[in-house]
Scaffold this active site. Structure first.
Site, PDB file in Angstrom:
ATOM      1  N   HIS A  66       0.826  -1.206   0.000  1.00 54.91           N
ATOM      2  CA  HIS A  66       0.000   0.000   0.000  1.00 54.91           C
ATOM      3  C   HIS A  66       0.864   1.261   0.000  1.00 54.91           C
ATOM      4  O   HIS A  66       0.389   2.323   0.359  1.00 54.91           O
ATOM      5  CB  HIS A  66      -0.912  -0.007   1.230  1.00 54.91           C
ATOM      6  CG  HIS A  66      -1.934  -1.111   1.188  1.00 54.91           C
ATOM      7  ND1 HIS A  66      -2.392  -1.763   2.306  1.00 54.91           N
ATOM      8  CD2 HIS A  66      -2.578  -1.678   0.138  1.00 54.91           C
ATOM      9  CE1 HIS A  66      -3.279  -2.696   1.953  1.00 54.91           C
ATOM     10  NE2 HIS A  66      -3.401  -2.665   0.648  1.00 54.91           N
ATOM     11  N   HIS A  67       2.135   1.135  -0.390  1.00 57.20           N
ATOM     12  CA  HIS A  67       2.989   2.338  -0.343  1.00 57.20           C
ATOM     13  C   HIS A  67       2.560   3.366  -1.380  1.00 57.20           C
ATOM     14  O   HIS A  67       2.934   4.527  -1.307  1.00 57.20           O
ATOM     15  CB  HIS A  67       4.473   1.976  -0.497  1.00 57.20           C
ATOM     16  CG  HIS A  67       4.889   1.652  -1.901  1.00 57.20           C
ATOM     17  ND1 HIS A  67       4.503   0.488  -2.528  1.00 57.20           N
ATOM     18  CD2 HIS A  67       5.619   2.338  -2.807  1.00 57.20           C
ATOM     19  CE1 HIS A  67       5.000   0.484  -3.763  1.00 57.20           C
ATOM     20  NE2 HIS A  67       5.680   1.591  -3.949  1.00 57.20           N
ATOM     21  N   LYS A  72      -2.396  -2.501  -8.002  1.00 58.57           N
ATOM     22  CA  LYS A  72      -2.643  -2.871  -9.393  1.00 58.57           C
ATOM     23  C   LYS A  72      -2.108  -4.260  -9.672  1.00 58.57           C
ATOM     24  O   LYS A  72      -1.011  -4.605  -9.245  1.00 58.57           O
ATOM     25  CB  LYS A  72      -1.899  -1.860 -10.288  1.00 58.57           C
ATOM     26  CG  LYS A  72      -2.150  -2.010 -11.752  1.00 58.57           C
ATOM     27  CD  LYS A  72      -3.269  -1.077 -12.195  1.00 58.57           C
ATOM     28  CE  LYS A  72      -3.702  -1.335 -13.614  1.00 58.57           C
ATOM     29  NZ  LYS A  72      -4.467  -2.558 -13.798  1.00 58.57           N
ATOM     30  N   LYS A  96       7.774  -4.528 -10.004  1.00 58.91           N
ATOM     31  CA  LYS A  96       7.653  -4.168 -11.425  1.00 58.91           C
ATOM     32  C   LYS A  96       7.230  -2.705 -11.584  1.00 58.91           C
ATOM     33  O   LYS A  96       7.836  -1.946 -12.331  1.00 58.91           O
ATOM     34  CB  LYS A  96       6.587  -5.091 -12.043  1.00 58.91           C
ATOM     35  CG  LYS A  96       6.434  -5.003 -13.507  1.00 58.91           C
ATOM     36  CD  LYS A  96       5.375  -5.977 -13.982  1.00 58.91           C
ATOM     37  CE  LYS A  96       5.735  -7.414 -13.643  1.00 58.91           C
ATOM     38  NZ  LYS A  96       4.744  -8.381 -14.148  1.00 58.91           N
ATOM     39  N   LYS A 108      -2.598  -8.808  -6.995  1.00 63.71           N
ATOM     40  CA  LYS A 108      -2.888  -9.865  -7.974  1.00 63.71           C
ATOM     41  C   LYS A 108      -4.157 -10.582  -7.554  1.00 63.71           C
ATOM     42  O   LYS A 108      -4.467 -10.658  -6.360  1.00 63.71           O
ATOM     43  CB  LYS A 108      -1.726 -10.871  -8.032  1.00 63.71           C
ATOM     44  CG  LYS A 108      -1.664 -11.644  -9.319  1.00 63.71           C
ATOM     45  CD  LYS A 108      -1.046 -10.814 -10.428  1.00 63.71           C
ATOM     46  CE  LYS A 108      -0.980 -11.534 -11.740  1.00 63.71           C
ATOM     47  NZ  LYS A 108      -0.236 -10.739 -12.737  1.00 63.71           N
ATOM     48  N   SER A 364      -1.485  -0.138 -18.916  1.00 67.63           N
ATOM     49  CA  SER A 364      -2.639  -0.095 -18.008  1.00 67.63           C
ATOM     50  C   SER A 364      -2.668   1.248 -17.268  1.00 67.63           C
ATOM     51  O   SER A 364      -3.735   1.820 -17.037  1.00 67.63           O
ATOM     52  CB  SER A 364      -2.550  -1.210 -16.973  1.00 67.63           C
ATOM     53  OG  SER A 364      -3.059  -2.400 -17.500  1.00 67.63           O
TER      54      SER A 364
HETATM   55  P1  NAD Z   1      -2.692 -16.413 -22.035  1.00 65.59           P
HETATM   56  O1  NAD Z   1      -3.675 -17.210 -21.285  1.00 65.59           O
HETATM   57  O2  NAD Z   1      -3.179 -15.451 -23.065  1.00 65.59           O
HETATM   58  O3  NAD Z   1      -1.597 -17.348 -22.755  1.00 65.59           O
HETATM   59  C1  NAD Z   1      -0.842 -18.338 -22.129  1.00 65.59           C
HETATM   60  C2  NAD Z   1      -0.591 -19.433 -23.156  1.00 65.59           C
HETATM   61  O4  NAD Z   1       0.343 -20.381 -22.627  1.00 65.59           O
HETATM   62  C3  NAD Z   1      -1.862 -20.205 -23.515  1.00 65.59           C
HETATM   63  O5  NAD Z   1      -2.021 -20.223 -24.928  1.00 65.59           O
HETATM   64  C4  NAD Z   1      -1.598 -21.612 -22.946  1.00 65.59           C
HETATM   65  O6  NAD Z   1      -2.214 -22.633 -23.683  1.00 65.59           O
HETATM   66  C5  NAD Z   1      -0.079 -21.688 -23.028  1.00 65.59           C
HETATM   67  N1  NAD Z   1       0.512 -22.698 -22.155  1.00 65.59           N
HETATM   68  C6  NAD Z   1       0.078 -23.143 -20.954  1.00 65.59           C
HETATM   69  N2  NAD Z   1       0.897 -24.096 -20.471  1.00 65.59           N
HETATM   70  C7  NAD Z   1       1.862 -24.280 -21.394  1.00 65.59           C
HETATM   71  C8  NAD Z   1       2.988 -25.142 -21.474  1.00 65.59           C
HETATM   72  N3  NAD Z   1       3.283 -25.976 -20.495  1.00 65.59           N
HETATM   73  N4  NAD Z   1       3.764 -25.075 -22.585  1.00 65.59           N
HETATM   74  C9  NAD Z   1       3.476 -24.214 -23.580  1.00 65.59           C
HETATM   75  N5  NAD Z   1       2.414 -23.367 -23.553  1.00 65.59           N
HETATM   76  C10 NAD Z   1       1.622 -23.393 -22.473  1.00 65.59           C
HETATM   77  O7  NAD Z   1      -1.835 -15.663 -20.908  1.00 65.59           O
HETATM   78  P2  NAD Z   1      -0.940 -14.359 -21.074  1.00 65.59           P
HETATM   79  O8  NAD Z   1      -1.749 -13.182 -20.704  1.00 65.59           O
HETATM   80  O9  NAD Z   1      -0.237 -14.421 -22.381  1.00 65.59           O
HETATM   81  O10 NAD Z   1       0.108 -14.584 -19.875  1.00 65.59           O
HETATM   82  C11 NAD Z   1       1.236 -15.421 -20.009  1.00 65.59           C
HETATM   83  C12 NAD Z   1       2.237 -15.081 -18.927  1.00 65.59           C
HETATM   84  O11 NAD Z   1       2.588 -13.694 -19.013  1.00 65.59           O
HETATM   85  C13 NAD Z   1       1.745 -15.293 -17.498  1.00 65.59           C
HETATM   86  O12 NAD Z   1       2.834 -15.686 -16.692  1.00 65.59           O
HETATM   87  C14 NAD Z   1       1.288 -13.908 -17.080  1.00 65.59           C
HETATM   88  O13 NAD Z   1       1.324 -13.737 -15.663  1.00 65.59           O
HETATM   89  C15 NAD Z   1       2.353 -13.075 -17.764  1.00 65.59           C
HETATM   90  N6  NAD Z   1       1.957 -11.672 -17.975  1.00 65.59           N
HETATM   91  C16 NAD Z   1       0.857 -11.352 -18.702  1.00 65.59           C
HETATM   92  C17 NAD Z   1       0.532 -10.007 -18.905  1.00 65.59           C
HETATM   93  C18 NAD Z   1      -0.620  -9.587 -19.786  1.00 65.59           C
HETATM   94  O14 NAD Z   1      -0.730  -8.391 -20.078  1.00 65.59           O
HETATM   95  N7  NAD Z   1      -1.454 -10.480 -20.257  1.00 65.59           N
HETATM   96  C19 NAD Z   1       1.324  -9.009 -18.326  1.00 65.59           C
HETATM   97  C20 NAD Z   1       2.448  -9.370 -17.586  1.00 65.59           C
HETATM   98  C21 NAD Z   1       2.759 -10.715 -17.426  1.00 65.59           C
END
Ligand code: NAD
Length: 473
Positions: A66-67, A72, A96, A108, A364
């Site tokens: 909460h700093h 977010k 981040k 989260k 965002s």
């Molecule tokens: P998403 O659900 O759109 O895509 C994830 C993909 O990974 C899916 O297509 C899924 O089928 C695939 N997957 C799952 N297990 C797998 C495996 N063992 N091998 C290969 N592929 C596999 O999710 P996203 O939003 O792209 O998020 C992916 C990562 O990025 C997460 O760790 C998330 O926390 C991180 N992230 C996302 C955002 C964002 O803006 N969406 C921002 C920061 C970080």
């Protein structure tokens, strides 16, 4: 905790934090306060399935710090969701945001479901109920806590969230700012969807432009011609792959949960995506070779490996077999502390998640600001800039007696659209963060890796804001 990891995800984050804290001047009390999760909300609620059965859903929202206000962080739909994971991801969000100078505390959320097993109507009911649970406990709002998409969620879930929130808070003028990653028609910002993947690209491109770093990795500078492997063809993986390929890298490998493919002269992510849509799998893509296991992609010979799926996929067990020269952590927590130690020994450069995938939260932040200001980016200045540029160009042509080609004229005169401003703000943010972290790393020989340098940057910024708030002398 799995057989391949000695630590839970949250413990891994704490371990990386402690490793970095040694390179800062802060006393233990301040460090403990920065590390702790401030509020953890665990909930259970019932949902009636389409077949009439009642199912009890397990869900979480964690506010790590909460700093700064608001907090977010994204909302994840996955069967793997648990309190430890959500706490770890919330902590990473604090660090981040600090690194990229986005004034939020970390948070989260997670719902323990596999979205593939639910109908659209069931997903809508779950998302709306989760939102009303958050409203009840004041865990959502433009000034308190602002969720966003994460693994398993996207624009449609964010649209349900804003609609539920607005209907429970009638007359709240800034209601649209209660969540980001919304469709543009619901108050979203242009450029949010591709933001994380584009940020990954900008961050790695900046690293690849650093001669001293590339020399160390035995690589030439620049992106052009570098071989890239991406794990996960979701939002982040797809867009990372797209921007690398469009800037001259060769996408030689792709992995999804059903398998992995290899093509030496390069894959096109959109073609693979369409193939998967049509056949249900990335396997048997024309011209590509199927690999035996999806994890084989992580061990492919390549210049840049982008894990963009889930956490802990590169660990003490498989890290010794990783052959990439650079790992760009697009996912959150894809490499464990054991893997980090192996990378240092092997000379692999791991570009850490906590800043590399900050593109999503950066844009965002732009979306939230747009919602609070109630005006689209570029609306005030686009026409003015175009008129000014036309005038300047006319003067130059008149004075020089030379005419500029129509194509160049169009480029020079163009006033910024919302997406231009968002991309440019993101590019600046990622370049500045990369340089700041590299400066910390390269100017302090004791710091073993880029992740530790990134944590040092984050710890200093969060601690300083506590001091500014007068909480610590
Ligand atoms: P998403 O659900 O759109 O895509 C994830 C993909 O990974 C899916 O297509 C899924 O089928 C695939 N997957 C799952 N297990 C797998 C495996 N063992 N091998 C290969 N592929 C596999 O999710 P996203 O939003 O792209 O998020 C992916 C990562 O990025 C997460 O760790 C998330 O926390 C991180 N992230 C996302 C955002 C964002 O803006 N969406 C921002 C920061 C970080």
């Amino acid at each position: 905790m799995s057989a391949t990891n000695a630590y839970s995800f949250f413990q891994s984050v704490e371990r990386s934090f402690d490793k970095a804290a040694k390179f800062t001047k802060w006393d233990l009390g301040i460090l403990e306060q920065i590390k702790a999760c401030n509020s953890v909300y665990q909930m259970r609620f019932p949902v009636k399935r389409d077949n009439g059965n009642i199912e009890v859903i397990e869900a979480y929202r964690v506010q790590h710090s909460h700093h700064k206000a608001p907090c977010k962080g994204g909302i994840r739909f996955s069967n793997e969701v648990n309190q430890d994971e959500v706490m770890a991801l919330a902590s990473l969000m604090t660090y981040k945001c600090a690194i990229v100078n986005v004034p939020f505390g970390g948070a989260k959320g997670g719902i323990k479901i596999n979205p593939r097993n639910y109908s659209l109507y069931e997903l809508e009911k779950i998302t709306r109920r989760y939102t009303s649970e958050l409203v009840k406990k004041n865990f959502i709002g433009p000034g308190t806590d602002v969720p966003a998409p994460d693994y398993g969620t996207g624009e449609k879930e964010m649209a349900w969230i804003v609609d539920t929130y607005a209907s429970l808070k009638p007359g709240e003028i800034d209601a649209a700012g209660c969540v980001t990653g919304k469709p543009v028609t619901q108050g979203g910002v242009r450029g949010r969807k591709e933001a994380t993947g584009l940020g990954v690209f900008y961050g790695i491109r900046e690293v690849c432009n650093m001669e001293v770093v590339m020399k160390r990795q035995g690589l030439a500078t620049g992106i052009e011609g570098k071989t890239v492997v991406v794990q996960g063809l979701g939002n982040v993986g797809y867009h990372s792959a797209k921007f690398f390929r469009e800037h001259g890298a060769i996408l030689i490998g792709l992995a999804e949960y059903e398998g992995a493919i290899f093509k030496a002269d390069g894959l096109n992510e959109e073609e693979v995506f369409q193939h998967r849509k049509a056949t249900g799998s990335i396997l048997n893509f024309p011209g590509a070779t199927n690999l035996a296991k999806n994890t084989d992609a992580l061990e492919m010979e390549c210049d840049i490996l982008i894990p963009a799926a889930l956490e802990n996929v590169i660990n003490g067990e498989n890290a010794p077999r990783v052959k990439a020269k650079i790992i760009g952590e697009a996912a959150n927590g894809p490499c464990t502390p054991e893997a980090d130690e192996i990378f240092v020994k092997k000379g692999i450069l791991c570009v850490p998640d906590m800043y590399l995938n900050a593109g999503g939260v950066t844009v965002s932040y732009f979306e939230w600001l747009k919602n609070l200001s109630h005006v689209r980016y570029g609306r005030m200045e686009k026409r003015f800039t175009e008129n000014l540029n036309t005038h300047i160009l006319g003067q130059i042509e008149e004075l020089s007696g030379k005419k500029v080609s129509e194509m160049e004229k169009e480029f020079i005169m163009h006033g910024p659209d919302e997406v231009d401003l968002v991309h440019s703000g993101l590019e600046e943010t990622m370049i500045a963060a990369t340089r700041e972290i590299m400066d910390i790393w390269l100017s302090n020989p004791g710091i073993p890796d880029m992740r530790t340098a990134a944590y040092v940057s984050a710890i200093n910024k969060v601690a300083n804001s506590y001091v500014e708030l007068g909480i610590f002398p």
